[in-house]
Write an enzyme that holds these catalytic residues in place. Structure first.
Site, PDB file in Angstrom:
ATOM      1  N   ASN A 105      -5.717  -3.200  -2.623  1.00 49.83           N
ATOM      2  CA  ASN A 105      -4.499  -4.005  -2.547  1.00 49.83           C
ATOM      3  C   ASN A 105      -4.186  -4.297  -1.081  1.00 49.83           C
ATOM      4  O   ASN A 105      -3.848  -3.378  -0.336  1.00 49.83           O
ATOM      5  CB  ASN A 105      -3.359  -3.222  -3.216  1.00 49.83           C
ATOM      6  CG  ASN A 105      -2.043  -3.964  -3.207  1.00 49.83           C
ATOM      7  OD1 ASN A 105      -1.896  -4.985  -2.534  1.00 49.83           O
ATOM      8  ND2 ASN A 105      -1.087  -3.444  -3.955  1.00 49.83           N
ATOM      9  N   CYS A 125       3.994  -8.064  -1.231  1.00 48.43           N
ATOM     10  CA  CYS A 125       2.771  -8.655  -1.812  1.00 48.43           C
ATOM     11  C   CYS A 125       2.980 -10.090  -2.282  1.00 48.43           C
ATOM     12  O   CYS A 125       2.015 -10.795  -2.566  1.00 48.43           O
ATOM     13  CB  CYS A 125       2.288  -7.809  -2.978  1.00 48.43           C
ATOM     14  SG  CYS A 125       2.058  -6.103  -2.533  1.00 48.43           S
ATOM     15  N   HIS A 157      -2.439 -11.325  -7.991  1.00 51.08           N
ATOM     16  CA  HIS A 157      -2.358 -10.332  -6.920  1.00 51.08           C
ATOM     17  C   HIS A 157      -3.362  -9.222  -7.216  1.00 51.08           C
ATOM     18  O   HIS A 157      -3.392  -8.690  -8.331  1.00 51.08           O
ATOM     19  CB  HIS A 157      -0.929  -9.788  -6.859  1.00 51.08           C
ATOM     20  CG  HIS A 157      -0.760  -8.654  -5.895  1.00 51.08           C
ATOM     21  ND1 HIS A 157      -1.347  -8.651  -4.652  1.00 51.08           N
ATOM     22  CD2 HIS A 157      -0.078  -7.483  -5.998  1.00 51.08           C
ATOM     23  CE1 HIS A 157      -1.025  -7.539  -4.033  1.00 51.08           C
ATOM     24  NE2 HIS A 157      -0.265  -6.812  -4.827  1.00 51.08           N
TER      25      HIS A 157
HETATM   26  N1  ACO Z   1      -6.821  11.034  -7.807  1.00 48.72           N
HETATM   27  C1  ACO Z   1      -6.698  11.938  -8.799  1.00 48.72           C
HETATM   28  N2  ACO Z   1      -5.536  12.159  -9.448  1.00 48.72           N
HETATM   29  C2  ACO Z   1      -4.471  11.414  -9.076  1.00 48.72           C
HETATM   30  C3  ACO Z   1      -4.537  10.475  -8.068  1.00 48.72           C
HETATM   31  C4  ACO Z   1      -5.753  10.285  -7.410  1.00 48.72           C
HETATM   32  N3  ACO Z   1      -5.922   9.400  -6.434  1.00 48.72           N
HETATM   33  N4  ACO Z   1      -3.319   9.898  -7.942  1.00 48.72           N
HETATM   34  C5  ACO Z   1      -2.514  10.470  -8.842  1.00 48.72           C
HETATM   35  N5  ACO Z   1      -3.212  11.396  -9.536  1.00 48.72           N
HETATM   36  C6  ACO Z   1      -2.750  12.258 -10.597  1.00 48.72           C
HETATM   37  C7  ACO Z   1      -1.255  12.454 -10.558  1.00 48.72           C
HETATM   38  O1  ACO Z   1      -0.913  13.452  -9.639  1.00 48.72           O
HETATM   39  C8  ACO Z   1      -0.968  12.853 -11.996  1.00 48.72           C
HETATM   40  O2  ACO Z   1      -1.278  14.210 -12.123  1.00 48.72           O
HETATM   41  P1  ACO Z   1      -0.303  15.180 -12.964  1.00 48.72           P
HETATM   42  O3  ACO Z   1      -0.281  14.612 -14.348  1.00 48.72           O
HETATM   43  O4  ACO Z   1      -0.966  16.484 -12.841  1.00 48.72           O
HETATM   44  O5  ACO Z   1       1.023  15.094 -12.274  1.00 48.72           O
HETATM   45  C9  ACO Z   1      -2.016  12.072 -12.794  1.00 48.72           C
HETATM   46  O6  ACO Z   1      -3.021  11.643 -11.857  1.00 48.72           O
HETATM   47  C10 ACO Z   1      -1.473  10.854 -13.493  1.00 48.72           C
HETATM   48  O7  ACO Z   1      -0.664  10.168 -12.589  1.00 48.72           O
HETATM   49  P2  ACO Z   1       0.036   8.832 -13.026  1.00 48.72           P
HETATM   50  O8  ACO Z   1       0.874   8.315 -11.918  1.00 48.72           O
HETATM   51  O9  ACO Z   1       0.665   8.997 -14.346  1.00 48.72           O
HETATM   52  O10 ACO Z   1      -1.252   7.884 -13.208  1.00 48.72           O
HETATM   53  P3  ACO Z   1      -1.284   6.446 -13.794  1.00 48.72           P
HETATM   54  O11 ACO Z   1      -2.199   6.384 -14.931  1.00 48.72           O
HETATM   55  O12 ACO Z   1       0.091   5.868 -13.954  1.00 48.72           O
HETATM   56  O13 ACO Z   1      -1.975   5.633 -12.607  1.00 48.72           O
HETATM   57  C11 ACO Z   1      -1.440   4.298 -10.713  1.00 48.72           C
HETATM   58  C12 ACO Z   1      -1.429   5.677 -11.305  1.00 48.72           C
HETATM   59  C13 ACO Z   1      -2.876   3.806 -10.582  1.00 48.72           C
HETATM   60  C14 ACO Z   1      -0.821   4.359  -9.319  1.00 48.72           C
HETATM   61  C15 ACO Z   1      -0.641   3.345 -11.631  1.00 48.72           C
HETATM   62  O14 ACO Z   1       0.633   3.880 -11.897  1.00 48.72           O
HETATM   63  C16 ACO Z   1      -0.508   1.994 -11.068  1.00 48.72           C
HETATM   64  O15 ACO Z   1      -1.444   1.231 -11.034  1.00 48.72           O
HETATM   65  N6  ACO Z   1       0.714   1.595 -10.598  1.00 48.72           N
HETATM   66  C17 ACO Z   1       0.910   0.356  -9.922  1.00 48.72           C
HETATM   67  C18 ACO Z   1       0.571   0.561  -8.506  1.00 48.72           C
HETATM   68  C19 ACO Z   1       0.485  -0.720  -7.750  1.00 48.72           C
HETATM   69  O16 ACO Z   1      -0.344  -1.540  -8.057  1.00 48.72           O
HETATM   70  N7  ACO Z   1       1.328  -0.857  -6.730  1.00 48.72           N
HETATM   71  C20 ACO Z   1       1.348  -1.915  -5.898  1.00 48.72           C
HETATM   72  C21 ACO Z   1       1.908  -3.150  -6.566  1.00 48.72           C
HETATM   73  S1  ACO Z   1       3.048  -3.951  -5.579  1.00 48.72           S
HETATM   74  C22 ACO Z   1       2.305  -4.119  -4.152  1.00 48.72           C
HETATM   75  O17 ACO Z   1       1.175  -4.536  -4.141  1.00 48.72           O
HETATM   76  C23 ACO Z   1       2.991  -3.689  -2.932  1.00 48.72           C
END
Ligand code: ACO
Length: 346
Positions: free
Chosen positions: A303, A133, A273
């Site tokens: 993204n 990214c 980003h």
């Molecule tokens: N729909 C419903 N539930 C979901 C989904 C979904 N799409 N995805 C995950 N969950 C669930 C998980 O399974 C978990 O359930 P559990 O507690 O029963 O195990 C629950 O939601 C919470 O999951 P978390 O991972 O703790 O959720 P979080 O609040 O951290 O949000 C997210 C997840 C959005 C991915 C966050 O961690 C994030 O934004 N991370 C950065 C991701 C990113 O931007 N990556 C790219 C950057 S670098 C690049 O661009 C290559």
């Protein structure tokens, strides 16, 4: 004829490589996104998710998905054509093409070579760069170095991705986050013009495992087993990625501002980003930026990795959020880990 020095309002020499008579200006921008829109409602039919979960966790409402016949080089070429038109240049004028991507058409030859052929930019050297990214800002910095060292006068930088081909459409943790698209910029030597003031780049390979695609390379070549184990799809530790993204982006932004002796309130438009609204809000908060300084379009495209800030910059220019003379801060983060920030006097 003796060229006169570029005028700069910045005293710090690292703010602008103020060689006599040379400035690296962004003279044109362009972007292209595929026509097909995949909404959160569509994703509800694919995996166990909801529009409400995706919107509150990420800010994303929809993303674009390329057609089967539309490859990364096609997205890149269309964005490049638009940037060339914006800059008023022909393919013959391009000295160098840099394509930042993690989804090249093939391992080799480079996507940049395929773009060169499609554009008919026969004079240009061409290569790909891989900084996930962060690739667009890495590309801007490399272009600047070639221009300021007098190696080239006109460089085409493209961030382009067809991430839909490496997304595991059965993994709700990742498939809701990403989209396809391309953003491009023409950088040229424009003495006594505005330009790219500084670009910061960073990386941390010790955290490579946080965001990767394990299969397909020399460590894990494609086999029936690797395909069955779904190793040819992007894998991510979301929480750790989130924490590292917020930290790295604010640090990179601060360093870029410091080099230019600028305070955050002097920046007209901050283009982060476009990974996730919550990351953007957290970075803005830590930098002390006002919401109206931030440019956000993650809701429309998700993204798009290396294409993300290129698409956003193009949109910000077209809708009048970035105007001549404005100070623009770009700040990125990606797999590697990699990060970067750039300040442009538009
Ligand atoms: N729909 C419903 N539930 C979901 C989904 C979904 N799409 N995805 C995950 N969950 C669930 C998980 O399974 C978990 O359930 P559990 O507690 O029963 O195990 C629950 O939601 C919470 O999951 P978390 O991972 O703790 O959720 P979080 O609040 O951290 O949000 C997210 C997840 C959005 C991915 C966050 O961690 C994030 O934004 N991370 C950065 C991701 C990113 O931007 N990556 C790219 C950057 S670098 C690049 O661009 C290559």
């Amino acid at each position: 004829m003796t060229a006169s020095p570029s005028k700069s309002r910045f005293k710090n020499p690292r703010a602008r490589y103020n060689f006599v008579g040379r400035t690296c200006s962004v003279t044109g921008v362009g972007a292209y996104v595929p026509r097909r829109i995949l909404t959160n409602a569509d994703l509800e039919k694919l995996v166990d998710t909801t529009d409400e979960w995706i919107t509150t966790r990420t800010g994303i409402k929809e993303r674009r998905i390329a057609a089967d016949h539309e490859h990364t080089s096609d997205l890149a070429t269309e964005a490049a054509r638009r940037a060339m038109q914006d800059a008023g240049i022909t393919a013959e004028q391009i000295d160098l093409i840099i394509v930042a991507t993690i989804t090249p058409d093939m391992f080799f030859p480079s996507t940049a070579c395929l773009v060169q052929a499609k554009l008919g930019a026969h004079r240009a050297a061409a290569f790909d760069l891989e900084a996930a990214c962060s690739g667009y800002i890495y590309g801007l910095e490399i272009a600047q170095q070639f221009i300021m060292s007098r190696t080239y006068d006109t460089v085409l930088v493209i961030g382009a991705e067809k991430l839909s081909t490496i997304i595991d459409w059965k993994d709700r943790n990742t498939c809701v986050l990403f989209g396809d698209g391309a953003g491009a910029a023409i950088l040229q030597n424009r003495p006594q013009s505005h330009g790219l003031l500084t670009a910061v780049m960073g990386s941390d390979g010790l955290k490579a495992d946080l965001l990767c695609m394990p299969g397909g390379g020399s460590r894990c070549p494609a086999t029936a087993q690797s395909v069955a184990a779904r190793l040819h799809f992007l894998q991510m530790d979301g929480r750790e990625t989130y924490k590292n993204a917020v930290q790295a982006m604010q640090t990179a932004a601060r360093e870029a501002l410091q080099r230019c002796e600028l305070a955050i309130h002097q920046i007209h438009c901050i283009i982060p980003h476009q990974a996730n609204q919550r990351i953007i809000d957290a970075v803005a908060d830590r930098l002390g930026a006002k919401p109206e300084q931030m440019f956000v379009n993650v809701n429309k495209y998700g993204n798009t990795s290396a294409a993300s800030v290129g698409i956003a910059l193009d949109e910000a220019v077209r809708c009048g959020r970035v105007r001549r003379g404005d100070l623009v801060l770009l700040v990125v983060f990606g797999a590697g880990l990699t990060w970067g920030a750039a300040v442009i006097e538009w």
